[in-house]
Design an enzyme around this catalytic site. Structure first.
Site: not given
Ligand SMILES: [Mg+2]
Ligand SMILES: [Zn+2]
Length: 229
Positions: A18, A20, A26, A29, A60, A62-63, A100, A115, A141
């Site tokens: 993963d 972030d 993190n 965005y 990862t 990424q919405s 994603c 996702r 995480d």
């Protein structure tokens, strides 16, 4: 279009990473390469695990793309900077990046096969890169990362950096091990890899029936995760 794998080539174990809150701090965005900060020890740990024979694949969510917070070109630039830094500062060559770009549904669940906690990115990477999911792990995480790993048939390692806030529990969300630093994680994975018996992981094995043909004794996964139902 996925091409069939060369059947003569052995499948490789992999660490799915993963991004972030696990590989880098993190920053929600974020697509500014200047704000990329590696978690302490992450680069050195990945270099070690690469030398131990693991493939390394970033997975990862990424919405921010679906939400219109940044563009694909901006994300691609961030990804390029990240991979370049891993290579230049630690000699780490990432085998693949799965991203994603979709958002969750109204209840916060994946609305696509990729996702996390859905396993689509791991399965796609396994087909593309010839990976042995049963000898692979995800590290992340959040419990969504752990669940995505288990749904793909891999191990799920929890990286405790404060990213999980909900703690929704289910058997698939029970981590095989938890870590707060990358060095301990690399120790665990190296040891588990060396002791791996080729047995299916505990959470997908049926309950013991007496003739126990398969025992994970000696592997770091032997402390039995609950079986998925
Ligand atoms: Mg994360
Ligand atoms: Zn998706």
């Amino acid at each position: 279009m996925l091409m069939p794998q060369d059947v003569t080539r052995p499948l490789r174990p992999c660490l799915f990473i993963d991004k972030d809150g696990t590989l880098v701090h993190n920053v929600p965005y974020n697509v500014d390469p200047a704000l990329l900060r590696f978690m302490p020890g992450a680069g050195a740990a990945l270099a070690r695990l690469q030398r131990a024979g693991l493939a390394l694949v970033i997975v990862t969510n990424q919405s921010g793309l679906a939400r219109g917070f940044f563009t694909r070109a901006q994300f691609d630039a961030l990804q390029q900077a990240l991979l370049q830094r891993l290579q230049q500062e630690f000699g780490v060559r990432i085998d693949g990046v799965e991203m994603c770009p979709h958002g969750p549904d109204d209840e916060g669940r994946p609305a696509c096969p990729c996702r996390k906690p859905a396993p689509g990115m791991l399965i796609r990477a396994a087909q593309q890169h010839g990976l042995d999911l049963a000898r692979s792990w995800i590290v992340g995480d959040t419990l969504d990362d752990v669940e995505a790993g288990h749904r793909a048939g891999a191990g799920g390692l929890f990286f405790n950096s404060g990213g999980e806030t909900v703690w929704r529990r289910s058997p698939l969300r029970n981590a095989d091990a938890s870590f707060s630093n990358w060095t301990a994680l690399a120790d665990y994975v190296e040891k588990a890899l060396a002791g791996n018996t080729g047995c299916p992981p505990a959470w997908i094995r049926p309950p013991a029936t007496g003739d126990a043909p398969c025992s994970n004794t000696g592997t770091a996964r032997s402390s039995a995760s609950p079986r998925a139902s």
